[in-house]
Scaffold this motif. Structure first.
Motif, PDB file in Angstrom:
ATOM      1  N   ALA A  34       0.890  -1.234   0.091  1.00 27.94           N
ATOM      2  CA  ALA A  34       0.024  -0.197   0.227  1.00 27.94           C
ATOM      3  C   ALA A  34       0.627   0.970  -0.251  1.00 27.94           C
ATOM      4  O   ALA A  34       0.106   2.157  -0.170  1.00 27.94           O
ATOM      5  N   ALA A  35       2.045   1.050   0.046  1.00 29.87           N
ATOM      6  CA  ALA A  35       2.885   2.143   0.320  1.00 29.87           C
ATOM      7  C   ALA A  35       3.206   2.988  -1.660  1.00 29.87           C
ATOM      8  O   ALA A  35       2.501   2.224  -2.142  1.00 29.87           O
ATOM      9  N   PRO A  36       2.863   4.395  -1.335  1.00 25.77           N
ATOM     10  CA  PRO A  36       3.201   5.250  -0.553  1.00 25.77           C
ATOM     11  C   PRO A  36       2.094   5.863   0.653  1.00 25.77           C
ATOM     12  O   PRO A  36       2.569   6.276   1.277  1.00 25.77           O
ATOM     13  N   MET A  37       1.260   5.407   0.525  1.00 22.17           N
ATOM     14  CA  MET A  37       0.017   5.936   1.397  1.00 22.17           C
ATOM     15  C   MET A  37       0.142   5.285   2.626  1.00 22.17           C
ATOM     16  O   MET A  37      -0.044   6.685   3.615  1.00 22.17           O
ATOM     17  N   LEU A  38       0.440   3.727   2.855  1.00 26.90           N
ATOM     18  CA  LEU A  38       0.748   3.885   4.260  1.00 26.90           C
ATOM     19  C   LEU A  38       1.912   3.260   4.627  1.00 26.90           C
ATOM     20  O   LEU A  38       2.841   2.601   3.846  1.00 26.90           O
ATOM     21  N   ARG A  39       2.744   3.189   5.813  1.00 25.96           N
ATOM     22  CA  ARG A  39       4.476   3.098   5.838  1.00 25.96           C
ATOM     23  C   ARG A  39       4.437   1.725   7.087  1.00 25.96           C
ATOM     24  O   ARG A  39       3.057   1.691   7.704  1.00 25.96           O
ATOM     25  N   THR A  40       5.345   1.285   7.139  1.00 26.08           N
ATOM     26  CA  THR A  40       5.421  -0.195   7.574  1.00 26.08           C
ATOM     27  C   THR A  40       6.639  -0.115   8.452  1.00 26.08           C
ATOM     28  O   THR A  40       7.694   0.314   7.221  1.00 26.08           O
ATOM     29  N   LEU A  41       6.767  -0.396   9.493  1.00 28.81           N
ATOM     30  CA  LEU A  41       7.278  -1.039  10.353  1.00 28.81           C
ATOM     31  C   LEU A  41       7.561  -2.167  11.050  1.00 28.81           C
ATOM     32  O   LEU A  41       7.276  -1.816  12.318  1.00 28.81           O
ATOM     33  N   PRO A  42       7.822  -3.105  10.384  1.00 26.17           N
ATOM     34  CA  PRO A  42       7.646  -4.293  10.960  1.00 26.17           C
ATOM     35  C   PRO A  42       8.123  -4.297  12.043  1.00 26.17           C
ATOM     36  O   PRO A  42       9.723  -4.598  12.287  1.00 26.17           O
ATOM     37  N   LEU A  43       8.176  -3.457  13.865  1.00 26.80           N
ATOM     38  CA  LEU A  43       9.044  -3.149  14.663  1.00 26.80           C
ATOM     39  C   LEU A  43       9.552  -4.945  15.124  1.00 26.80           C
ATOM     40  O   LEU A  43      10.971  -4.698  15.833  1.00 26.80           O
ATOM     41  N   TYR A  44       8.498  -5.538  15.439  1.00 28.49           N
ATOM     42  CA  TYR A  44       9.059  -6.909  16.309  1.00 28.49           C
ATOM     43  C   TYR A  44      10.900  -7.288  15.359  1.00 28.49           C
ATOM     44  O   TYR A  44      11.595  -8.234  16.415  1.00 28.49           O
ATOM     45  N   HIS A  45      10.358  -7.483  14.599  1.00 21.68           N
ATOM     46  CA  HIS A  45      11.795  -8.023  13.235  1.00 21.68           C
ATOM     47  C   HIS A  45      12.663  -7.219  13.920  1.00 21.68           C
ATOM     48  O   HIS A  45      13.628  -7.472  13.493  1.00 21.68           O
ATOM     49  N   ALA A  46      12.249  -5.627  13.364  1.00 24.09           N
ATOM     50  CA  ALA A  46      13.817  -4.661  13.596  1.00 24.09           C
ATOM     51  C   ALA A  46      14.315  -5.215  15.296  1.00 24.09           C
ATOM     52  O   ALA A  46      15.498  -4.873  15.310  1.00 24.09           O
ATOM     53  N   LEU A  47      13.907  -5.548  15.879  1.00 23.00           N
ATOM     54  CA  LEU A  47      13.527  -5.523  17.745  1.00 23.00           C
ATOM     55  C   LEU A  47      15.051  -7.038  17.954  1.00 23.00           C
ATOM     56  O   LEU A  47      15.165  -6.913  18.430  1.00 23.00           O
ATOM     57  N   GLY A  48      14.398  -7.830  16.331  1.00 17.49           N
ATOM     58  CA  GLY A  48      15.007  -8.940  16.811  1.00 17.49           C
ATOM     59  C   GLY A  48      14.354 -10.130  18.044  1.00 17.49           C
ATOM     60  O   GLY A  48      14.553 -10.861  18.183  1.00 17.49           O
ATOM     61  N   VAL A  49      12.439 -10.068  17.770  1.00 19.77           N
ATOM     62  CA  VAL A  49      11.794 -10.548  19.020  1.00 19.77           C
ATOM     63  C   VAL A  49      12.337 -11.533  17.735  1.00 19.77           C
ATOM     64  O   VAL A  49      12.151 -12.031  16.133  1.00 19.77           O
ATOM     65  N   PRO A  50      12.559 -13.517  18.303  1.00 21.28           N
ATOM     66  CA  PRO A  50      13.005 -14.760  17.397  1.00 21.28           C
ATOM     67  C   PRO A  50      11.101 -14.666  16.989  1.00 21.28           C
ATOM     68  O   PRO A  50      10.114 -14.959  17.404  1.00 21.28           O
ATOM     69  N   GLY A  51      11.063 -15.094  15.690  1.00 17.85           N
ATOM     70  CA  GLY A  51      10.391 -15.862  14.730  1.00 17.85           C
ATOM     71  C   GLY A  51       9.608 -14.214  14.079  1.00 17.85           C
ATOM     72  O   GLY A  51       8.336 -15.136  13.526  1.00 17.85           O
ATOM     73  N   ALA A  52      10.087 -13.273  14.508  1.00 25.66           N
ATOM     74  CA  ALA A  52       9.548 -12.133  13.935  1.00 25.66           C
ATOM     75  C   ALA A  52       9.175 -12.020  12.332  1.00 25.66           C
ATOM     76  O   ALA A  52      10.330 -12.342  11.894  1.00 25.66           O
ATOM     77  N   VAL A  53       8.114 -11.495  11.716  1.00 22.41           N
ATOM     78  CA  VAL A  53       8.113 -11.820  10.559  1.00 22.41           C
ATOM     79  C   VAL A  53       9.094 -10.480   9.577  1.00 22.41           C
ATOM     80  O   VAL A  53       8.219  -9.080  10.279  1.00 22.41           O
ATOM     81  N   PRO A  54       9.517 -10.133   8.570  1.00 20.09           N
ATOM     82  CA  PRO A  54      10.122  -8.858   8.272  1.00 20.09           C
ATOM     83  C   PRO A  54       8.351  -8.248   7.292  1.00 20.09           C
ATOM     84  O   PRO A  54       9.138  -7.181   5.845  1.00 20.09           O
ATOM     85  N   GLU A  55       7.850  -8.025   7.558  1.00 19.03           N
ATOM     86  CA  GLU A  55       6.185  -7.889   6.971  1.00 19.03           C
ATOM     87  C   GLU A  55       5.177  -8.159   7.489  1.00 19.03           C
ATOM     88  O   GLU A  55       5.122  -8.690   9.250  1.00 19.03           O
ATOM     89  N   CYS A  56       4.278  -6.755   7.313  1.00 16.61           N
ATOM     90  CA  CYS A  56       2.798  -6.650   7.983  1.00 16.61           C
ATOM     91  C   CYS A  56       2.007  -7.324   7.407  1.00 16.61           C
ATOM     92  O   CYS A  56       1.618  -6.484   6.178  1.00 16.61           O
ATOM     93  N   TRP A  57       1.398  -8.611   7.596  1.00 14.40           N
ATOM     94  CA  TRP A  57       0.109  -9.026   6.909  1.00 14.40           C
ATOM     95  C   TRP A  57      -0.644  -8.872   8.002  1.00 14.40           C
ATOM     96  O   TRP A  57      -1.649  -8.663   9.103  1.00 14.40           O
ATOM     97  N   ALA A  58      -1.904  -8.000   6.786  1.00 20.09           N
ATOM     98  CA  ALA A  58      -3.614  -8.299   7.644  1.00 20.09           C
ATOM     99  C   ALA A  58      -4.556  -9.015   6.404  1.00 20.09           C
ATOM    100  O   ALA A  58      -4.380  -9.067   5.519  1.00 20.09           O
TER     101      ALA A  58
END
Length: 253
Positions: free
Chosen positions: A40-64
């Motif tokens: 949906a960019a550029p209308m929506l921005r995404t920042l998959p924060l748990y992945h960026a913070l290194g949370v185990p198993g976190a995915v590098p995308e936001c799915w909905a």
């Protein structure tokens, strides 16, 4: 920030969620795939924060779910000039939900060892739902219907909302600054939360009162807050290559 109608609309008190009643709401899953919110960019921005913070198993995308995706776009299109919507998390795997809950519960048990176990679990649940893949009572983020969102400026910088995403403290409660706006900074936090809250609720979402960032559409919590007789989404997950192969071979996915 320009004054808008929504900054003049207080956020009314939000009832605490009665989790057992919420879990009893039937789910009639409409099905449907999860969609990559980054498309949906550029209308929506995404920042998959748990992945960026290194949370185990976190995915590098936001799915909905599609209904969530389209409502997020509607919110982004109707924000005041100079503001943008950032999706920090949406669908998350069970392993991430398990990690978040267990980690926070352990910290709460250490910090509040003098409290009853039920009180410590209630404090934890205010910020992280117990992990569940059950079809009749899944954790909200496992459905693709729950999203964590924030506001940014025109350059994509996250705005200060008075507490950081996932801070487990009273200032994270959505209405906190309705009662604690005592100077220019706290009035700014209050107004930003009003803008986000009214934009999301007007688009059909429901807010978790302990988290200014958490909104749902289609899950059991949403059904309770919006007065719906059923939830629309059960546990889900992104499509896989193996599932596509099985479908192409005429096998059950």
């Amino acid at each position: 920030m320009n004054v808008t109608d929504s900054t003049l609309r207080p956020i009314d008190p939000i009832a605490e969620p009665p989790w057992e009643a919420i879990a009893a709401i039937p789910i009639v899953d409409e099905g449907g795939a999860l969609h990559s919110v980054s498309l949906a960019a550029p209308m929506l921005r995404t920042l998959p924060l748990y992945h960026a913070l290194g949370v185990p198993g976190a995915v590098p995308e936001c799915w909905a779910r599609e209904a969530v995706y389209r409502r997020l776009l509607d919110v982004a299109r109707h924000l005041p000039d100079g503001l943008g919507l950032v999706v920090l998390d949406a669908w998350r795997p069970y392993v991430v939900q398990r990690h978040l809950y267990d980690t926070l519960l352990e910290m709460v048990e250490t910090r509040y060892a003098d409290l009853d176990e039920s009180d410590r679990r209630a404090m934890t649940r205010a910020f992280v739902s117990p992990p569940s893949e059950r079809r009749d009572r899944p954790s909200p983020h496992l459905t693709g219907g729950a999203v964590d969102v924030a506001l940014c400026d025109a350059d994509g910088l996250l705005l200060d909302m008075g507490s950081a995403f996932d801070e487990a403290r009273a200032a994270s409660h959505t209405v906190h600054f309705e009662h604690h706006a005592v100077d220019a900074d706290t009035r700014t936090y209050r107004d930003r939360r009003r803008i986000l809250y009214h934009a999301m609720v007007d688009a059909g979402f429901a807010n978790l009162p302990s988290e200014w960032w958490h909104y749902s559409y289609g899950d059991q919590m949403w059904a309770w807050y919006r007065g719906e007789s059923r939830a629309l989404f059960g546990p889900s997950g992104p499509d896989s290559l193996e599932a596509r192969w099985r479908r192409s071979l005429g096998q059950d996915a």
